[in-house]
Design an enzyme around this catalytic site. Structure first.
Site, mmCIF file in Angstrom:
data_model
loop_
_atom_site.group_PDB
_atom_site.id
_atom_site.type_symbol
_atom_site.label_atom_id
_atom_site.label_comp_id
_atom_site.label_asym_id
_atom_site.label_seq_id
_atom_site.Cartn_x
_atom_site.Cartn_y
_atom_site.Cartn_z
ATOM 1 N N LYS A 143 62.935 12.844 9.471
ATOM 2 C CA LYS A 143 63.298 14.265 9.529
ATOM 3 C C LYS A 143 64.659 14.423 10.203
ATOM 4 O O LYS A 143 64.957 13.721 11.186
ATOM 5 C CB LYS A 143 62.228 15.025 10.319
ATOM 6 C CG LYS A 143 62.398 16.538 10.350
ATOM 7 C CD LYS A 143 61.280 17.204 11.142
ATOM 8 C CE LYS A 143 61.390 18.716 11.171
ATOM 9 N NZ LYS A 143 60.302 19.349 11.963
ATOM 10 N N SER B 162 57.721 23.011 9.806
ATOM 11 C CA SER B 162 59.125 22.816 9.519
ATOM 12 C C SER B 162 59.441 21.454 8.895
ATOM 13 O O SER B 162 60.506 21.292 8.312
ATOM 14 C CB SER B 162 59.927 22.950 10.817
ATOM 15 O OG SER B 162 59.580 21.928 11.722
ATOM 16 N N SER C 89 54.143 21.863 12.780
ATOM 17 C CA SER C 89 55.173 21.479 11.812
ATOM 18 C C SER C 89 54.942 20.148 11.106
ATOM 19 O O SER C 89 55.687 19.804 10.186
ATOM 20 C CB SER C 89 56.541 21.456 12.487
ATOM 21 O OG SER C 89 57.028 22.760 12.642
#
Lengths: 480, 493
Positions: A79, A154, A178
């Site tokens: 990420k 997210s 997330s």
């Protein structure tokens, strides 16, 4: 070799039998990622040079007859809120569009030392703030399961690449759900370990007391292996735990017979939909493999969202103060004075959701409001943690929904921040308590959208969590 | 906007008021590395080179507390008689400034490392205790440079080398009632912190920085007046001048019907006045909250006692002991305890001499002169404390005259030999036998009749000539005072 279906185990076997080399796996994964990315926008950038360099090292180690490590030749996506030395790390923000960190996150260092190949950086909500991945400055991510829908957020990009099969596993970050929520939306395993289990060094902070790094995988075993590799005390993170890392993959071998599972009644109220039905099937399956199911109350659940959005925005308002135009490459060109440098740079560099949270957080910490908001929220947080501690005196694990609904359509909720915040209701409590929790696939809705089942256990009882998840997976729970 | 210098109060007006002063003192601690990372805690490198992701506050980097910084903070706390908290926590102090790369300073707020201490001062012979409210730890910021560069008209430059240097802030109670008291407090504080080995407290280098909170109230009033905070006091002299000026400004203001505003003022030493920097309304809201990147700091009883055991004797104690034990005058004791190294030196010399008072004179007099002449510090003194003590002892026992000893000291410095070696090599010995001296004096008087006449004719300065002759004849081994007395008596007779 079919990159889509590779697992850590199948890569290990393929390398051992010389069926393919790590370099070949790497090239194939990069090719596939390149070809598929236009559909989802899940990768912000690939890092072929770095991945190939590690792959060649792995191959050389194998040729020399040495152990190449538990993640040897495994394509891993990371990420973009996790720093990678020499590779742009944007956090999904215009503010860091050209920022190249000079250091690796500890988790990245460890997975690479174990032979993992960092093939690319994944898209996410700006500074990990969001539940749909629509808050990225670089465009939303589409859910590979249904391209008109969000992948969740997210860590939407990290969930999507694993679902899509362009990476075998990935790293995400979880502050209030997330990892688990996009895991459930994309039909993959997503794990939020105990707070402090994985070093936060190199994880760009959103809300420091809630931020976790955790893995995504297509099966429980891969998630456990990746977590085992990156977990453990890191002297660079004062909040990382000293507790030794138990053998997660070892714990998975045990069946779930006799485990006492609590269903928090507050979480199932009003879940009369496809998601509720799928979870009911999942719970039945757990019964069938010998789990004892009991109802449990977590009475402070209703205060969790308010509590969470006070604490996380407060911390965010401070953590994001460093993006002030002095460094990190972005400064408003219109700025003439020092005050303008701050105001215009931050006004132009941050997206709407980030600014909303900075303002909320600044407000709750301001003089005269601190006691009413921040201090009160910390007290509520302690009560929520106590709810869990009391529950775990009676049961070995809790099972709950991850999200009240499956993946929704792009644009559906983006104009209603409150509805978006409320969708985090089931994941926020575990984050506030700092306990390990994960999402495992639990079938699909009538529209073929994945549903996730959340498993929560005591602090540092990742072994118990993986044991239950693996037993559920073996019993066919992913496809109930 | 330049304004006319504010009116100052008359002595009569000043006499009606009582000033109330509190100090906030920042001390940069002399640890090996910075407070939250392993960059060296040193200065003078090229701008922005002594830095790392942690002290630069880069995204994702995390602070890790330096153990030595904690021990120094404990030592300073003990030196200031503070109670060290078993658990203290760090807090973020949020504000924007280009020299603050994280956008917040990591400090301590409601649970500082220590509290409830005091510093004893003496002003006009009166002993007084000034309360120390608290000592807390924090990281330092960088430095902005607004001029000296080619494009300084358009840009300011930021050097972050100092970021993360460990500081303690020492906050006093509003216990001081005059600029003199503030001056003495800062002096004693500095001495205590230096003794504790925490910092060299060099104000010129910014290792010691001081802000003063000043208010005035009518004598006898119970409530404090509104205070102003004065910044930029970068020397002891400036502290005194600024506080005196501020007291006068406030009294004049009130006397002319005005009201003191709560504000921050900067002292301008060139004009000897303070001017407003920002008012209460413009004051920062620092939005303190507990630093989530650091765990609470726990100082166990065992750790505390280890630091305590390693603490040197504090200067105030030592001063008292020098007076009580060695019979020194208060003034001499104060001079000798001004630096820990000097006090240590003196104690060693005193022990070796067997005559602490004489040793004090040697350390303050001849030794200082020697060091000054050779441009050396005590640390690299050519004569060790034990050897200086031995020399002083030889004089006290009458083995050497003062004059001889001065020469011996010079030789000790140049040769590196001890006094006894030099004395033996050169056959030096004080002539204490007055009979021998009388004989020598008789001879000299007999051989210099012209001078005898001059002396007897009223030119008494000729006396020195005779003493000099005696000293010459004895190769300096006579005690000049004794020689003078003998010659004087004989010439009179």
């Amino acid at each position: 070799m079919d990159v889509h279906t590779l697992t850590i185990a199948s890569i290990r076997a393929g390398l051992a039998s010389r069926q393919f080399t790590a370099a070949e796996v790497c090239e194939a994964a990069l090719r596939l990622a390149e070809a598929e990315n236009s559909k989802t926008n899940a990768y912000l950038r690939l890092c072929p040079e770095r991945a190939m360099e590690t792959a060649r090292k792995v191959d050389a180690t194998i040729t020399a007859g040495e152990d190449p490590g538990p993640l040897a030749g495994v394509p891993v996506a990371v990420k973009d809120v996790i720093t990678t030395r020499g590779i742009t790390t944007t956090c999904g923000s215009k503010m860091l569009e050209r920022w190249v960190p000079p250091y690796d996150a500890t988790a990245v260092e460890r997975l690479e030392a174990a032979g993992g190949l960092v093939i690319g950086k994944t898209n996410c909500d700006e500074f990990a703030m969001g539940s749909s991945n629509e808050n990225s400055a670089f465009g939303p991510v589409r859910n590979p399961v249904a391209l008109d829908r969000v992948p969740g957020g997210s860590s939407g990009g990290s969930a999507a690449v694993v679902a899509q099969g362009t990476a075998t596993v990935s790293l995400g970050s979880d502050t209030g759900g997330s990892i688990r929520q996009p895991g459930s939306f994309c039909g993959v395993v997503g794990v939020t370990p105990t707070y402090g289990r994985v070093s936060r060094y190199g994880l760009v902070a959103f809300a420091s007391s809630l931020d976790h790094i955790g893995p995504f995988a297509r099966n429980v075993g891969d998630a456990a292996t990746l977590l085992e590799t990156i977990a453990g005390r890191d002297p660079k993170d004062s909040t990382s735990a000293f507790a030794p890392v138990a053998g997660y993959t070892e714990a998975m071998k045990q069946d779930a017979r006799g485990m006492r599972i609590g269903l928090p009644t507050e979480y199932f109220k009003g879940l009369a939909n496809d998601t509720g039905d799928q979870l009911a099937k999942g719970v039945d399956l757990l019964k069938s493999i010998g789990c004892e199911i009991v109802d449990i109350s977590l009475p402070h659940t209703e205060y969790a969202i308010a509590c969470y959005y006070i604490i996380c925005t407060a911390e965010a308002s401070s953590n994001l103060a460093r993006y002030d135009g002095v460094r990190y490459t972005f400064r408003s060109e219109r700025a003439q004075t020092m005050a303008e440098m701050y105001q215009l740079t931050r006004g132009e560099g941050f997206g709407a959701e980030v600014k909303r949270r900075i303002m909320l957080g600044t407000h709750v910490l301001s003089s005269g409001y601190y006691d009413a908001y921040y201090l009160k929220a910390q007290k509520v947080r302690a009560l929520i943690a106590r709810d869990f501690a009391q529950a775990f005196e009676k049961v070995d694990a809790l099972v709950a929904p991850v999200s009240p609904f499956p993946a929704f359509k792009l644009g559906e909720k983006i104009d209603d921040p409150l509805a978006m915040y409320l969708s985090d209701i089931y994941t926020i409590t575990g984050s506030l308590a700092g306990i390990p929790c994960m999402s495992v696939p639990c079938g699909t809705t009538s529209d073929s959208l994945p549903v996730g089942m959340q498993i929560l256990t005591r602090h540092f009882d990742e072994p118990g969590m993986f044991r239950l998840a693996a037993a559920f997976e073996r019993a066919g729970g992913f496809t109930v | 906007m330049p304004t006319a210098a504010p009116p100052l109060a008359t002595p009569e007006q000043l006499a009606k008021y009582e000033p109330v002063i509190g100090l906030e003192v920042h001390v940069q601690m002399g640890t090996k590395t910075k407070i939250f990372c392993s960059c060296p805690n040193e200065f003078g490198s090229e701008p922005n080179t002594n830095v790392c992701p942690v002290c630069l506050g880069m995204p994702g980097a995390l602070p890790v507390l330096n153990r030595q910084a904690v021990e120094f903070a404990i030592a300073a706390s003990l030196a200031l008689n503070c109670q060290v908290r078993q658990a203290s926590i760090f807090a973020r102090k949020n504000y924007f400034y280009p020299d603050l790369p994280k956008g917040y300073q990591i400090s301590q707020y409601d649970r500082p490392v220590s509290e409830h201490g005091w510093v004893e001062i003496v002003v006009d012979g009166q002993h007084k205790r000034i309360g120390v409210t608290r000592v807390h730890m924090e990281d330092d910021a960088g430095k902005n440079t607004h001029d000296g560069y080619r494009d300084s008209d358009r840009y300011s430059y930021v050097d972050l080398n100092r970021c993360g240097s460990p500081l303690i802030e020492i906050v006093s109670e509003p216990d001081m009632r005059s600029a003199d008291e503030a001056y003495e407090y800062l002096t004693e504080l500095k001495l205590a912190v230096q003794y504790a080995g925490v910092s060299n407290c060099d104000m010129e280098k910014g290792n010691l920085r001081c802000d003063a909170n000043v208010s005035v109230r009518l004598k006898g009033a119970e409530k404090f007046g509104t205070k102003a905070e004065i910044k930029n006091l970068n020397s002891f002299r400036h502290l005194k001048m600024a506080v005196d000026h501020e007291i006068s400004r406030q009294v004049a203001l009130i006397e002319s019907g005005g009201r003191v505003m709560q504000e921050t003022r900067l002292y301008n030493p060139d004009l000897d006045e303070t001017f407003a920097m920002r008012s209460k309304e413009e004051a920062h809201d620092y939005r303190y909250f507990p630093e989530p990147d650091l765990v609470p700091l726990t100082i166990s009883a065992e750790w505390l006692s280890r630091v305590k055991a390693a603490m040197p004797e504090m200067p105030s104690n030592r001063r008292k002991r020098f007076v009580d034990e060695f019979g020194l005058r208060e003034y001499d004791a104060a001079v000798l305890t001004q630096e820990r190294a000097l006090a240590d030196y003196y104690e060693t010399a005193a022990a070796a001499s067997g005559d602490p008072k004489a040793a004090a004179n040697w350390v303050m007099g001849d030794l200082q002169a020697l060091l000054k002449a050779e441009n050396r510090t005590l640390e690299d003194s050519p004569v060790s404390a034990a050897r200086l003590g031995e020399l002083a002892g030889m004089v006290s026992k009458g083995e050497l005259t003062g004059k001889m000893a001065k020469d011996v000291l010079a030789k000790m410095a140049s040769t590196g030999d001890d006094a006894r070696t030099i004395v033996e090599r050169e056959g030096l010995k004080a002539i204490s036998d007055t009979g021998a001296l009388e004989a020598i004096a008789d001879q000299i008087i007999a051989a210099n009749l012209k001078q005898v006449e001059q002396y007897r004719g009223g030119k008494t300065t000729v006396l020195q000539f005779f003493v000099g002759q005696v000293m010459k004849a004895t190769r300096g081994q006579a005690d000049p005072a004794v020689a003078k007395e003998i010659v004087e008596r004989k010439l009179a007779g």
